[in-house]
Structure formats: structure tokens, C-alpha cells
Motif scaffolding. Sequence first.
Motif, mmCIF file in Angstrom:
data_model
loop_
_atom_site.group_PDB
_atom_site.id
_atom_site.type_symbol
_atom_site.label_atom_id
_atom_site.label_comp_id
_atom_site.label_asym_id
_atom_site.label_seq_id
_atom_site.Cartn_x
_atom_site.Cartn_y
_atom_site.Cartn_z
ATOM 1 N N ALA A 10 0.853 -1.194 0.000
ATOM 2 C CA ALA A 10 0.000 0.000 0.000
ATOM 3 C C ALA A 10 0.886 1.241 0.000
ATOM 4 O O ALA A 10 2.007 1.227 0.509
ATOM 5 C CB ALA A 10 -0.904 -0.002 1.226
ATOM 6 N N TYR A 11 0.381 2.321 -0.576
ATOM 7 C CA TYR A 11 1.077 3.596 -0.578
ATOM 8 C C TYR A 11 0.436 4.504 0.458
ATOM 9 O O TYR A 11 -0.793 4.556 0.579
ATOM 10 C CB TYR A 11 0.994 4.273 -1.948
ATOM 11 C CG TYR A 11 1.685 3.493 -3.033
ATOM 12 C CD1 TYR A 11 3.071 3.504 -3.149
ATOM 13 C CD2 TYR A 11 0.955 2.730 -3.939
ATOM 14 C CE1 TYR A 11 3.718 2.792 -4.138
ATOM 15 C CE2 TYR A 11 1.587 2.014 -4.939
ATOM 16 C CZ TYR A 11 2.970 2.047 -5.027
ATOM 17 O OH TYR A 11 3.598 1.331 -6.015
ATOM 18 N N ASP B 111 -1.537 6.967 -8.515
ATOM 19 C CA ASP B 111 -1.891 8.041 -9.453
ATOM 20 C C ASP B 111 -2.148 9.379 -8.757
ATOM 21 O O ASP B 111 -2.126 10.425 -9.407
ATOM 22 C CB ASP B 111 -3.123 7.651 -10.267
ATOM 23 C CG ASP B 111 -2.824 6.489 -11.215
ATOM 24 O OD1 ASP B 111 -1.643 6.330 -11.594
ATOM 25 O OD2 ASP B 111 -3.762 5.751 -11.558
ATOM 26 N N ASP B 112 -2.402 9.359 -7.444
ATOM 27 C CA ASP B 112 -2.669 10.591 -6.697
ATOM 28 C C ASP B 112 -1.398 11.266 -6.189
ATOM 29 O O ASP B 112 -1.468 12.331 -5.581
ATOM 30 C CB ASP B 112 -3.591 10.305 -5.510
ATOM 31 C CG ASP B 112 -4.955 9.815 -5.956
ATOM 32 O OD1 ASP B 112 -5.360 10.148 -7.093
ATOM 33 O OD2 ASP B 112 -5.616 9.102 -5.182
ATOM 34 N N MET B 113 -0.245 10.657 -6.426
ATOM 35 C CA MET B 113 1.019 11.205 -5.935
ATOM 36 C C MET B 113 1.592 12.208 -6.930
ATOM 37 O O MET B 113 1.288 12.146 -8.120
ATOM 38 C CB MET B 113 2.038 10.076 -5.748
ATOM 39 C CG MET B 113 1.678 9.111 -4.668
ATOM 40 S SD MET B 113 3.017 7.923 -4.512
ATOM 41 C CE MET B 113 2.242 6.703 -3.495
ATOM 42 N N LYS C 111 4.170 13.800 -9.540
ATOM 43 C CA LYS C 111 4.877 13.129 -10.629
ATOM 44 C C LYS C 111 6.273 12.663 -10.220
ATOM 45 O O LYS C 111 6.685 11.550 -10.547
ATOM 46 C CB LYS C 111 4.954 14.084 -11.832
ATOM 47 C CG LYS C 111 5.645 13.515 -13.042
ATOM 48 C CD LYS C 111 5.605 14.470 -14.215
ATOM 49 C CE LYS C 111 6.359 15.733 -13.868
ATOM 50 N NZ LYS C 111 6.586 16.619 -15.011
ATOM 51 N N GLU C 112 7.011 13.504 -9.482
ATOM 52 C CA GLU C 112 8.377 13.164 -9.076
ATOM 53 C C GLU C 112 8.399 11.956 -8.147
ATOM 54 O O GLU C 112 9.293 11.129 -8.191
ATOM 55 C CB GLU C 112 9.057 14.351 -8.392
ATOM 56 C CG GLU C 112 9.315 15.526 -9.292
ATOM 57 C CD GLU C 112 8.083 16.410 -9.496
ATOM 58 O OE1 GLU C 112 7.026 16.165 -8.859
ATOM 59 O OE2 GLU C 112 8.163 17.335 -10.312
ATOM 60 N N VAL C 113 7.411 11.859 -7.274
ATOM 61 C CA VAL C 113 7.322 10.741 -6.333
ATOM 62 C C VAL C 113 6.885 9.477 -7.057
ATOM 63 O O VAL C 113 7.456 8.402 -6.853
ATOM 64 C CB VAL C 113 6.337 11.078 -5.185
ATOM 65 C CG1 VAL C 113 6.168 9.888 -4.262
ATOM 66 C CG2 VAL C 113 6.803 12.297 -4.430
ATOM 67 N N LYS C 114 5.901 9.610 -7.906
ATOM 68 C CA LYS C 114 5.378 8.470 -8.655
ATOM 69 C C LYS C 114 6.480 7.799 -9.461
ATOM 70 O O LYS C 114 6.582 6.567 -9.490
ATOM 71 C CB LYS C 114 4.257 8.957 -9.577
ATOM 72 C CG LYS C 114 3.524 7.880 -10.294
ATOM 73 C CD LYS C 114 2.401 8.494 -11.108
ATOM 74 C CE LYS C 114 1.734 7.451 -11.963
ATOM 75 N NZ LYS C 114 0.669 8.012 -12.800
ATOM 76 N N SER C 115 7.353 8.604 -10.068
ATOM 77 C CA SER C 115 8.444 8.020 -10.867
ATOM 78 C C SER C 115 9.421 7.226 -9.996
ATOM 79 O O SER C 115 9.992 6.240 -10.458
ATOM 80 C CB SER C 115 9.189 9.122 -11.629
ATOM 81 O OG SER C 115 9.887 9.961 -10.733
ATOM 82 N N LYS C 116 9.608 7.617 -8.743
ATOM 83 C CA LYS C 116 10.509 6.880 -7.845
ATOM 84 C C LYS C 116 9.945 5.496 -7.511
ATOM 85 O O LYS C 116 10.685 4.529 -7.414
ATOM 86 C CB LYS C 116 10.720 7.656 -6.535
ATOM 87 C CG LYS C 116 11.334 9.013 -6.715
ATOM 88 C CD LYS C 116 12.795 8.905 -7.060
ATOM 89 C CE LYS C 116 13.394 10.303 -7.088
ATOM 90 N NZ LYS C 116 14.791 10.320 -7.443
ATOM 91 N N PHE C 117 8.629 5.412 -7.329
ATOM 92 C CA PHE C 117 8.017 4.128 -6.986
ATOM 93 C C PHE C 117 7.844 3.214 -8.207
ATOM 94 O O PHE C 117 7.713 2.016 -8.048
ATOM 95 C CB PHE C 117 6.670 4.334 -6.298
ATOM 96 C CG PHE C 117 6.792 4.835 -4.883
ATOM 97 C CD1 PHE C 117 7.447 4.074 -3.922
ATOM 98 C CD2 PHE C 117 6.279 6.056 -4.521
ATOM 99 C CE1 PHE C 117 7.562 4.518 -2.629
ATOM 100 C CE2 PHE C 117 6.391 6.519 -3.221
ATOM 101 C CZ PHE C 117 7.031 5.763 -2.281
#
Length: 116
Positions: free
Chosen positions: A84-85, A104-106, A108-114
Motif C-alpha cells: 500500500a502507498y 496516481d494521486d502522488m 509526478k516526481e514521487v510516482k516516478s521513484k516508486f
Amino acid sequence: MKKVLTIVVALGAVAVICGFLFVHNEVTDRYNPLISKQDMYVQINRDGKHLSQGGTEYTLDGYNKSGKKGEVTFFAGGDLRKNAYLKVDTKGKYVETWEEVQLDDMPKEVKSKFEQ
């Protein structure tokens, strides 16, 4: 007597200021006006530590909205769902709240890390 009281108060003020500047833990960070709040995003990708008084403590790597990595330690009343995030509201080492979010709610910079 007035001079002694002034010295004691001044030494107390110096001690408090030094505590805010040099000691970083949950208590000092919570009240330190020099530390700003920020959201950290983590993924439950390892088991937490079960505490004897109940609940689970998690120490996880997370990212702030600009993608900078940091470590977050927080408490949950029980085990959290694997993979879970979470968005964790922090102020230094102090964690105020956390909530589950979707990838998808994060930012863009964080989403790319995960997604790596």
C-alpha cells in the motif's frame, strides 16, 4: 536575587534554543518553529516491528513532493496492507497523521521513484 533569577532564565532560554537547533527527535521537532511540515510518500514494502504494548511501528524510506528521499518512522494500530502507498504528514521526525493513497494521486516526481 534579581540578577540570579535573570541568569537562570537566560540559561533556560539558551538551553531551549540549543535543543531546537541540535536535538532532533519526535518531541523537539513537533514544537520546533524552525522545522516546516511536509508530506512524505512511502510504500509498505517490509514488515513493521510489533510492539509489546500493541500496534506496529514502521520505518520506511519515503519521498517528499520534489522526490527527495528520507526515512520515516510511524506507528499503526495494527499491520498495514502490503504494497500500500501512504501519504505521511511529517514535521521533521514527528509524524502527525498518515493516510492510504493511490499511486496516481502522488506528485509526478514521487510516482516516478516508486515505478522504478
